[in-house]
Write a protein that holds these residues in place. Sequence first.
Motif, PDB file in Angstrom:
ATOM      1  N   GLY A  98       0.806  -1.216   0.000  1.00  0.00           N
ATOM      2  CA  GLY A  98       0.000   0.000   0.000  1.00  0.00           C
ATOM      3  C   GLY A  98       0.838   1.266   0.000  1.00  0.00           C
ATOM      4  N   GLU A  99       2.079   1.163   0.406  1.00  0.00           N
ATOM      5  CA  GLU A  99       2.984   2.318   0.463  1.00  0.00           C
ATOM      6  C   GLU A  99       4.103   2.199  -0.570  1.00  0.00           C
ATOM      7  OE1 GLU A  99       2.959   4.995   2.775  1.00  0.00           O
ATOM      8  OE2 GLU A  99       0.971   4.255   3.321  1.00  0.00           O
ATOM      9  N   SER A 100       4.564   0.965  -0.792  1.00  0.00           N
ATOM     10  CA  SER A 100       5.698   0.748  -1.688  1.00  0.00           C
ATOM     11  C   SER A 100       5.590  -0.623  -2.334  1.00  0.00           C
ATOM     12  CB  SER A 100       7.013   0.868  -0.918  1.00  0.00           C
ATOM     13  OG  SER A 100       7.074  -0.121   0.078  1.00  0.00           O
ATOM     14  N   VAL A 101       6.438  -0.845  -3.335  1.00  0.00           N
ATOM     15  CA  VAL A 101       6.513  -2.134  -4.015  1.00  0.00           C
ATOM     16  C   VAL A 101       7.786  -2.817  -3.525  1.00  0.00           C
ATOM     17  CG1 VAL A 101       6.713  -3.290  -6.247  1.00  0.00           C
ATOM     18  CG2 VAL A 101       5.297  -1.253  -6.032  1.00  0.00           C
ATOM     19  N   ILE A 102       7.648  -4.076  -3.142  1.00  0.00           N
ATOM     20  CA  ILE A 102       8.785  -4.824  -2.612  1.00  0.00           C
ATOM     21  C   ILE A 102       9.025  -6.037  -3.504  1.00  0.00           C
ATOM     22  CG2 ILE A 102       9.645  -6.143  -0.644  1.00  0.00           C
ATOM     23  CD1 ILE A 102       7.695  -4.350   1.054  1.00  0.00           C
ATOM     24  N   ILE A 103      10.289  -6.245  -3.865  1.00  0.00           N
ATOM     25  CA  ILE A 103      10.664  -7.402  -4.675  1.00  0.00           C
ATOM     26  C   ILE A 103      11.666  -8.222  -3.873  1.00  0.00           C
ATOM     27  CG2 ILE A 103      11.762  -8.183  -6.804  1.00  0.00           C
ATOM     28  CD1 ILE A 103      10.976  -5.481  -8.057  1.00  0.00           C
ATOM     29  N   ASN A 104      11.316  -9.478  -3.616  1.00  0.00           N
ATOM     30  CA  ASN A 104      12.258 -10.391  -2.985  1.00  0.00           C
ATOM     31  C   ASN A 104      13.036 -11.081  -4.093  1.00  0.00           C
ATOM     32  OD1 ASN A 104      11.596  -9.932  -0.272  1.00  0.00           O
ATOM     33  ND2 ASN A 104       9.778 -11.197  -0.481  1.00  0.00           N
ATOM     34  N   VAL A 105      14.336 -10.915  -4.084  1.00  0.00           N
ATOM     35  CA  VAL A 105      15.198 -11.483  -5.122  1.00  0.00           C
ATOM     36  C   VAL A 105      15.611 -12.888  -4.678  1.00  0.00           C
ATOM     37  CG1 VAL A 105      17.336 -11.176  -6.421  1.00  0.00           C
ATOM     38  CG2 VAL A 105      16.008  -9.184  -5.714  1.00  0.00           C
ATOM     39  N   PRO A 106      15.197 -13.904  -5.453  1.00  0.00           N
ATOM     40  CA  PRO A 106      15.564 -15.265  -5.048  1.00  0.00           C
ATOM     41  C   PRO A 106      17.050 -15.524  -5.271  1.00  0.00           C
ATOM     42  CG  PRO A 106      14.426 -15.296  -7.154  1.00  0.00           C
ATOM     43  CD  PRO A 106      14.403 -13.877  -6.666  1.00  0.00           C
ATOM     44  N   PRO A 107      17.641 -16.414  -4.471  1.00  0.00           N
ATOM     45  CA  PRO A 107      19.055 -16.737  -4.682  1.00  0.00           C
ATOM     46  C   PRO A 107      19.236 -17.466  -6.018  1.00  0.00           C
ATOM     47  CG  PRO A 107      18.116 -18.086  -2.930  1.00  0.00           C
ATOM     48  CD  PRO A 107      17.059 -17.123  -3.344  1.00  0.00           C
ATOM     49  N   LEU A 108      20.396 -17.297  -6.621  1.00  0.00           N
ATOM     50  CA  LEU A 108      20.685 -17.923  -7.909  1.00  0.00           C
ATOM     51  C   LEU A 108      21.055 -19.387  -7.733  1.00  0.00           C
ATOM     52  CD1 LEU A 108      22.936 -15.144  -9.466  1.00  0.00           C
ATOM     53  CD2 LEU A 108      20.594 -15.673 -10.089  1.00  0.00           C
ATOM     54  N   THR A 109      20.617 -20.216  -8.685  1.00  0.00           N
ATOM     55  CA  THR A 109      21.036 -21.617  -8.687  1.00  0.00           C
ATOM     56  C   THR A 109      22.420 -21.706  -9.320  1.00  0.00           C
ATOM     57  OG1 THR A 109      20.090 -22.038 -10.857  1.00  0.00           O
ATOM     58  CG2 THR A 109      18.638 -22.396  -8.954  1.00  0.00           C
ATOM     59  N   GLU A 110      23.098 -22.825  -9.112  1.00  0.00           N
ATOM     60  CA  GLU A 110      24.433 -23.020  -9.684  1.00  0.00           C
ATOM     61  C   GLU A 110      24.386 -22.944 -11.205  1.00  0.00           C
ATOM     62  OE1 GLU A 110      28.513 -23.553  -9.526  1.00  0.00           O
ATOM     63  OE2 GLU A 110      27.133 -23.218  -7.875  1.00  0.00           O
ATOM     64  N   GLU A 111      23.353 -23.551 -11.799  1.00  0.00           N
ATOM     65  CA  GLU A 111      23.214 -23.540 -13.262  1.00  0.00           C
ATOM     66  C   GLU A 111      23.027 -22.116 -13.780  1.00  0.00           C
ATOM     67  OE1 GLU A 111      20.071 -25.267 -16.556  1.00  0.00           O
ATOM     68  OE2 GLU A 111      20.380 -26.410 -14.718  1.00  0.00           O
ATOM     69  N   ARG A 112      22.194 -21.341 -13.090  1.00  0.00           N
ATOM     70  CA  ARG A 112      21.951 -19.953 -13.499  1.00  0.00           C
ATOM     71  C   ARG A 112      23.228 -19.123 -13.356  1.00  0.00           C
ATOM     72  NH1 ARG A 112      20.100 -16.573 -16.876  1.00  0.00           N
ATOM     73  NH2 ARG A 112      19.318 -14.642 -16.003  1.00  0.00           N
ATOM     74  N   ARG A 113      24.004 -19.378 -12.330  1.00  0.00           N
ATOM     75  CA  ARG A 113      25.277 -18.665 -12.149  1.00  0.00           C
ATOM     76  C   ARG A 113      26.207 -18.937 -13.330  1.00  0.00           C
ATOM     77  NH1 ARG A 113      25.896 -16.591  -6.996  1.00  0.00           N
ATOM     78  NH2 ARG A 113      24.500 -17.463  -5.440  1.00  0.00           N
ATOM     79  N   LYS A 114      26.264 -20.199 -13.763  1.00  0.00           N
ATOM     80  CA  LYS A 114      27.113 -20.550 -14.903  1.00  0.00           C
ATOM     81  C   LYS A 114      26.634 -19.862 -16.175  1.00  0.00           C
ATOM     82  CE  LYS A 114      28.745 -24.935 -13.053  1.00  0.00           C
ATOM     83  NZ  LYS A 114      28.651 -26.389 -13.100  1.00  0.00           N
TER      84      LYS A 114
END
Length: 184
Positions: A98-114
């Motif tokens: 109601g006041e702001s937009v919040i985004i929770n950033v999920p941790p990266l998987t090993e495959e995504r990091r590569k």
Amino acid sequence: MEDEIDFIIDGTKEAMANALRHLEKQLVNIRAGKASPSMVGSVMVDYYGSPTPLSQVANVNTPDGMTISIQPWEKGLIPEIERGIHLANLGFNPMNNGESVIINVPPLTEERRKDLAKQAKAVAEEAKIGVRNDRKNANNDLKNLDISEDLKKSLEEDVQEMTDTHIKKIDEILAKKEKEIMTV
């Protein structure tokens, strides 16, 4: 003649420096493990009928390493900000309180990091190609000048030295970014 040589050398230095700056800008957009305001830098919001960058209608900050907080200057923009985030296809699920937009950033998987490391490597290779093209252009310009062969050879060696220096800097920037991406 001296002015033409200085012009070619200075232009080449500037072009190579621009390739480095462009590389750094591109790498900022590649996500490493922690949240950053630049992650939503490409989000456009419909602001009274015209697409506007998110940074011009809200404050974007990161209260911690896994959260992005977007505080709009007008509360009525919250639905538009959420829609803009979805349209940007960043893979984030925005929530609002109601006041702001919040985004929770999920941790990266090993495959995504590569995958991100490969993407960073590709961007760095484009920068190297740009530097090599700048070297080629400088050498062609030097060949067209009416100067002695010894001076041409010396200037080409200077251009090669500049190229080697910039390629080394690109490799250093890439190594730093890869380390940042692969760090859990």
